[in-house]
Motif scaffolding. Structure first.
Motif, PDB file in Angstrom:
ATOM      1  N   ALA A   1      35.409  42.681  42.920  1.00 44.86           N
ATOM      2  CA  ALA A   1      36.817  42.852  43.598  1.00 44.86           C
ATOM      3  C   ALA A   1      36.148  43.815  44.673  1.00 44.86           C
ATOM      4  O   ALA A   1      35.256  45.027  44.850  1.00 44.86           O
ATOM      5  CB  ALA A   1      37.927  43.341  43.192  1.00 44.86           C
TER       6      ALA A   1
ATOM      7  N   ASP B   1      42.958  45.635  44.971  1.00 42.18           N
ATOM      8  CA  ASP B   1      41.884  44.343  45.229  1.00 42.18           C
ATOM      9  C   ASP B   1      41.875  44.297  43.083  1.00 42.18           C
ATOM     10  O   ASP B   1      42.159  42.943  42.843  1.00 42.18           O
ATOM     11  CB  ASP B   1      40.495  43.893  45.642  1.00 42.18           C
TER      12      ASP B   1
ATOM     13  N   LYS C   1      43.490  41.900  40.432  1.00 44.46           N
ATOM     14  CA  LYS C   1      42.727  40.897  39.881  1.00 44.46           C
ATOM     15  C   LYS C   1      42.179  41.074  38.015  1.00 44.46           C
ATOM     16  O   LYS C   1      42.790  40.051  37.648  1.00 44.46           O
ATOM     17  CB  LYS C   1      41.437  40.694  40.539  1.00 44.46           C
TER      18      LYS C   1
END
Length: 122
Positions: free
Chosen positions: A32, A37, A41
């Motif tokens: 990531a 992010d 994830k």
């Protein structure tokens, strides 16, 4: 089955070095590019360990850990900071937020693998 590890760092070179080190040790690695992010994830995946930087754009590592722990997702998943920071107050805040450990950059590949093995119990 190999352990699934999420690495979160805004530095492409650190992500690459970490991925190579952990992949060579037999782990499956997802990357990531920042805390946001990483948060997305982590919520969408099933990871055995998360390794995150502290200072990143969009969402820093501490904010990511707090959001993960508050959301109830990945509650028991160990999270290790891999950062240039070594301030004792930051370490205390990280532990209070739910971090499991702290590794200071630059890191030794062999030491990283040993710490990962210890945290994962394998």
């Amino acid at each position: 089955m190999d352990a699934q590890i999420l690495t979160v760092d805004d530095s492409a070179s650190i992500r690459m070095t970490t991925k190579i080190t952990l992949t060579n040790a037999g782990y499956q690695v997802t990357e990531a590019v920042d805390g946001l992010d990483g948060l997305n994830k982590a919520k969408a995946g099933n990871y055995d360990l998360i390794i995150t930087d502290l200072n990143m754009p969009n969402m820093n590592g501490l904010q990511m850990i707090e959001a993960l722990r508050q959301s109830g997702s990945n509650v028991g998943v160990p999270i290790i900071f891999l950062t240039t920071e070594s301030d004792a107050e930051l370490k205390t805040r990280a532990k209070a937020a739910g971090a499991t450990g702290w590794i200071t950059k630059p890191f030794n590949a062999e030491s990283l693998v040993k710490i990962v093995q210890k945290v994962l119990g394998r």
